[in-house]
Design an enzyme around this catalytic site. Structure first.
Site, PDB file in Angstrom:
ATOM      1  N   ARG A 179       0.848  -1.193   0.000  1.00  0.00           N
ATOM      2  CA  ARG A 179       0.000   0.000   0.000  1.00  0.00           C
ATOM      3  C   ARG A 179       0.884   1.244   0.000  1.00  0.00           C
ATOM      4  NH1 ARG A 179      -1.965  -3.635   3.921  1.00  0.00           N
ATOM      5  NH2 ARG A 179      -4.051  -4.472   3.470  1.00  0.00           N
ATOM      6  N   LYS A 203      -1.685  -2.952   8.130  1.00  0.00           N
ATOM      7  CA  LYS A 203      -2.836  -2.608   8.950  1.00  0.00           C
ATOM      8  C   LYS A 203      -2.802  -3.386  10.259  1.00  0.00           C
ATOM      9  CE  LYS A 203      -5.984  -1.304   5.205  1.00  0.00           C
ATOM     10  NZ  LYS A 203      -7.296  -1.575   4.562  1.00  0.00           N
ATOM     11  N   HIS A 273      -2.837   2.389  -5.517  1.00  0.00           N
ATOM     12  CA  HIS A 273      -3.593   1.179  -5.202  1.00  0.00           C
ATOM     13  C   HIS A 273      -3.878   0.380  -6.465  1.00  0.00           C
ATOM     14  CE1 HIS A 273      -5.228  -0.654  -1.612  1.00  0.00           C
ATOM     15  NE2 HIS A 273      -6.258  -1.079  -2.309  1.00  0.00           N
ATOM     16  N   ARG A 276      -1.130  -1.879  -6.934  1.00  0.00           N
ATOM     17  CA  ARG A 276      -1.279  -3.018  -6.019  1.00  0.00           C
ATOM     18  C   ARG A 276      -2.207  -4.061  -6.648  1.00  0.00           C
ATOM     19  NH1 ARG A 276      -1.274  -4.529  -0.495  1.00  0.00           N
ATOM     20  NH2 ARG A 276      -3.279  -5.158   0.388  1.00  0.00           N
ATOM     21  N   TYR A 308      -9.218 -10.863  -6.812  1.00  0.00           N
ATOM     22  CA  TYR A 308      -8.289 -10.773  -7.935  1.00  0.00           C
ATOM     23  C   TYR A 308      -8.410 -11.952  -8.878  1.00  0.00           C
ATOM     24  CZ  TYR A 308      -6.295  -7.072  -5.146  1.00  0.00           C
ATOM     25  OH  TYR A 308      -6.143  -5.921  -4.427  1.00  0.00           O
TER      26      TYR A 308
END
Length: 327
Positions: A179, A203, A273, A276, A308
């Site tokens: 990120r 996170k 992003h 990513r 994904y």
């Protein structure tokens, strides 16, 4: 919160709840305004149904409220937020003695539609990285920070450290899928060139090690050779620096990515992003297993990573439709 023509019971409850959100929960003013607006809509709908006191709310009136919002064409994300606001409000009513029963306890959150993230093709990634490298060796560089009024070289070239930094940032974002906040938080010691891995704090302060390839390693090495040109007294151990020598800001990186992608013909206008998403999709298309990609991306749930696989399927179907003679 607009409470015009509200009954005294609704007015008192809404004003008290707004104070609770600000003082006890410490929410941002933007979030407080959003919740307040949602609940004012609920109050208007409830009073139209004859419910003049929030203590008299029932599940069917809450469902009626959300159904009316859906009929008005509200987005699923908006419906989900309003359902959450209602549930928190009715729970608060019970907790503060303003209601005997929690009418929203059984209110189901509308399912949010998850759109497939945009991704770049591999040739578009190559074009992006080649374009950034060209800037670092003679093109116009450092445009991402010019808006802040920072000084910049009159003739950017190999010696422009910001352009060199941008190449390393792009290579590392694509190589690792981390990120933008994780990237900006990296320190020099987080990069282990002996194993070609980067230590990332994700996170929930969860730490993970993410490998990167030779191109990213070379780009980081080159950046580290010019990094001292930007170092100031307060630079500290930050891996990536801004033009003024402080730790680079995520907004700067976002502007830079958008700017560099504008140089790639027909490419999606993605931010960090998007890189990513692209990294994850290309890993899966290359044969990486889902669990490994989950670990690399730092996803707490495998369900998030599974998104994904749908991206890859869409790309494969598109390629099949264009190339197969009997598609």
């Amino acid at each position: 919160m607009a409470t015009t023509d509200r009954s005294p019971a609704w007015t008192d409850a809404l004003e008290a709840y707004t104070r609770h959100l600000r003082s006890e929960r410490g929410l941002s003013e933007h979030t407080v305004r959003a919740y307040a607006g949602d609940l004012d809509l609920l109050a208007a709908h409830a009073e139209a149904l004859g419910v003049r006191d929030p203590a008299l709310l029932e599940l069917r009136s809450l469902r009626s409220f959300l159904a009316a919002q859906q009929v008005r064409g509200r987005a699923r994300s908006t419906l989900a937020r309003r359902a959450a606001a209602v549930r928190r409000f009715t729970a608060w009513l019970v907790r503060t003695g303003r209601a005997d029963q929690d009418a929203g306890a059984l209110l189901v959150n509308p399912k949010r539609h998850r759109e497939l993230p945009g991704v770049l093709r591999q040739d578009e990634v190559r074009a992006l990285l080649d374009s950034a490298a060209a800037v670092a060796t003679g093109g116009p560089g450092g445009a991402d920070e010019a808006e802040a009024g920072a000084p910049r070289p009159a003739h950017p070239s190999d010696s422009d450290p910001v352009a060199v930094r941008d190449v390393a940032v792009l290579e590392l974002l694509y190589a690792t899928g981390i990120r933008v906040g994780e990237l900006c938080g990296l320190d020099i010691d987080d990069v282990d060139r002996s194993r070609d891995v980067v230590r990332v704090i994700g996170k929930g302060d969860k730490e993970r090690s993410v490998p990167f390839g030779r191109p990213a390693g070379r780009a980081v090495d080159r950046w580290l050779t010019v990094r001292p040109e930007l170092v100031v007294a307060g630079s500290g151990p930050a891996l990536f620096l801004g033009r003024r020598g402080g730790r680079v800001d995520p907004r700067t990186i976002r502007r830079m990515v958008h700017s560099r992608l504008a140089d790639v013909d027909d490419a999606h206008d993605l931010g960090p992003h998007g890189l990513r998403h692209t990294a994850a999709t290309h890993l899966l298309e290359g044969g990486a297993d889902l669990r490994s990609v989950q670990e690399l991306l730092g996803h707490a749930s495998l369900a998030t990573t599974q998104l994904y696989t749908h991206v890859s399927s869409e790309r494969l179907r598109s390629a099949y439709a264009q190339a197969h003679p009997r598609a």
